[in-house]
Design an enzyme around this catalytic site. Structure first.
Site, PDB file in Angstrom:
ATOM      1  N   HIS A  44       0.907  -1.200  -0.189  1.00 37.01           N
ATOM      2  CA  HIS A  44      -0.024   0.143   0.063  1.00 37.01           C
ATOM      3  C   HIS A  44       0.784   1.244  -0.062  1.00 37.01           C
ATOM      4  CE1 HIS A  44      -3.089  -2.746   2.134  1.00 37.01           C
ATOM      5  NE2 HIS A  44      -3.560  -2.483   1.084  1.00 37.01           N
ATOM      6  N   SER A  71      -2.718  -7.869   2.763  1.00 35.30           N
ATOM      7  CA  SER A  71      -3.139  -7.941   4.260  1.00 35.30           C
ATOM      8  C   SER A  71      -3.598  -9.082   4.807  1.00 35.30           C
ATOM      9  CB  SER A  71      -4.133  -7.011   4.411  1.00 35.30           C
ATOM     10  OG  SER A  71      -3.660  -5.539   3.898  1.00 35.30           O
ATOM     11  N   ARG A  97      -2.049  -6.191  -8.305  1.00 35.70           N
ATOM     12  CA  ARG A  97      -0.951  -7.112  -8.117  1.00 35.70           C
ATOM     13  C   ARG A  97      -1.064  -8.263  -9.229  1.00 35.70           C
ATOM     14  NH1 ARG A  97      -2.788  -7.794  -2.136  1.00 35.70           N
ATOM     15  NH2 ARG A  97      -4.558  -7.356  -3.352  1.00 35.70           N
ATOM     16  N   LYS A 113     -18.867  -6.675   8.271  1.00 36.60           N
ATOM     17  CA  LYS A 113     -17.589  -7.436   8.125  1.00 36.60           C
ATOM     18  C   LYS A 113     -16.637  -7.371   9.320  1.00 36.60           C
ATOM     19  CE  LYS A 113     -17.251  -8.243   3.323  1.00 36.60           C
ATOM     20  NZ  LYS A 113     -16.481  -7.583   2.232  1.00 36.60           N
TER      21      LYS A 113
HETATM   22  P1  ADP Z   1      -5.787  -6.357   0.595  1.00 39.69           P
HETATM   23  O1  ADP Z   1      -6.153  -6.859  -0.760  1.00 39.69           O
HETATM   24  O2  ADP Z   1      -4.251  -6.314   0.762  1.00 39.69           O
HETATM   25  O3  ADP Z   1      -6.638  -6.868   1.834  1.00 39.69           O
HETATM   26  P2  ADP Z   1      -6.928  -3.715   0.379  1.00 39.69           P
HETATM   27  O4  ADP Z   1      -8.449  -4.240   0.421  1.00 39.69           O
HETATM   28  O5  ADP Z   1      -6.553  -2.873   1.776  1.00 39.69           O
HETATM   29  O6  ADP Z   1      -5.947  -4.748   0.477  1.00 39.69           O
HETATM   30  O7  ADP Z   1      -6.451  -2.987  -0.823  1.00 39.69           O
HETATM   31  C1  ADP Z   1      -6.434  -1.386  -1.188  1.00 39.69           C
HETATM   32  C2  ADP Z   1      -5.934  -1.340  -2.731  1.00 39.69           C
HETATM   33  O8  ADP Z   1      -4.720  -1.519  -2.444  1.00 39.69           O
HETATM   34  C3  ADP Z   1      -6.457  -2.318  -3.703  1.00 39.69           C
HETATM   35  O9  ADP Z   1      -6.526  -1.747  -4.952  1.00 39.69           O
HETATM   36  C4  ADP Z   1      -5.506  -3.530  -3.667  1.00 39.69           C
HETATM   37  O10 ADP Z   1      -5.244  -3.998  -4.852  1.00 39.69           O
HETATM   38  C5  ADP Z   1      -4.266  -2.660  -3.464  1.00 39.69           C
HETATM   39  N1  ADP Z   1      -3.085  -3.371  -2.984  1.00 39.69           N
HETATM   40  C6  ADP Z   1      -3.207  -4.192  -1.951  1.00 39.69           C
HETATM   41  N2  ADP Z   1      -1.735  -4.723  -1.619  1.00 39.69           N
HETATM   42  C7  ADP Z   1      -1.064  -4.356  -2.590  1.00 39.69           C
HETATM   43  C8  ADP Z   1       0.200  -4.576  -3.104  1.00 39.69           C
HETATM   44  N3  ADP Z   1       1.012  -5.189  -2.487  1.00 39.69           N
HETATM   45  N4  ADP Z   1       0.777  -3.799  -3.926  1.00 39.69           N
HETATM   46  C9  ADP Z   1      -0.113  -2.983  -4.778  1.00 39.69           C
HETATM   47  N5  ADP Z   1      -1.181  -2.719  -4.703  1.00 39.69           N
HETATM   48  C10 ADP Z   1      -1.838  -3.547  -3.413  1.00 39.69           C
END
Ligand code: ADP
Length: 163
Positions: free
Chosen positions: A18, A130, A92, A42
């Site tokens: 992130h 995460s 990703r 959730k």
């Molecule tokens: P996660 O999928 O890790 O639970 P979130 O719901 O918090 O993540 O994701 C928020 C945004 O950040 C989404 O667009 C997700 O694709 C992106 N994201 C999460 N992890 C990464 C990463 N390692 N590299 C790039 N983008 C990421």
């Protein structure tokens, strides 16, 4: 006109993947709002307040162009309410693509003035999510290097695996 983007996610908790997206986005936009988008039905490991506090902690409070907020409502409505017109998402593996494509299309249908912009992950963070981090940490695995130190400490405290 200022270019303002909203970066929504669960951020449960924030990871280095992130942070990579946020750092790069700050070079593209005048302001960036990191939005803890939550669904009260959730379950999550960290509360919304804890997630926001962690984001603020690790991103420093000096960057005036970065804001942290939360919302349980419709994303496009939030985006417009903040005078923004871009939703920022990170990509990703190919597995992210289909879901992200669906979300981008529905959001565009809901509001044609809002565009979704994708940034490809940095290659080091390709497998960082995460959920995987929580799973590894819950079993006592080391996630050092995948999350900031402040997050590492909070994960260890939550799971009681203090060194
Ligand atoms: P996660 O999928 O890790 O639970 P979130 O719901 O918090 O993540 O994701 C928020 C945004 O950040 C989404 O667009 C997700 O694709 C992106 N994201 C999460 N992890 C990464 C990463 N390692 N590299 C790039 N983008 C990421």
């Amino acid at each position: 006109m200022k270019k303002i983007a909203v970066y929504p996610g669960s951020f449960d908790p924030i990871t280095n993947g992130h942070i990579d997206i946020i750092t790069r986005a700050l070079r593209m936009f005048d302001e960036l709002i990191v939005l803890v988008a939550y669904n009260p039905a959730k379950t999550s490991l960290f509360t919304v307040e804890e997630r926001m506090a962690l984001i603020r902690d690790v991103l420093g409070r000096d960057e005036q162009r970065l804001h942290v907020d939360c919302s349980a409502g419709l994303l496009v409505d939030y985006v417009r309410s903040r005078g923004a017109n871009v939703i920022l998402r990170g990509l990703r593996a190919v597995s992210d693509f289909e879901y992200e494509f669906q979300m981008a299309l529905i959001n565009r249908r809901l509001n044609r003035d809002v565009e979704t912009v994708f940034l490809m992950t940095g290659y080091q963070w390709f497998y960082t999510s995460s959920n995987l981090i929580k799973e590894a940490a819950s079993l006592g695995g080391s996630v050092e290097g995948l999350v900031p130190d402040a997050v590492l400490a909070r994960l260890q405290a939550k799971y009681n695996h203090q060194k």
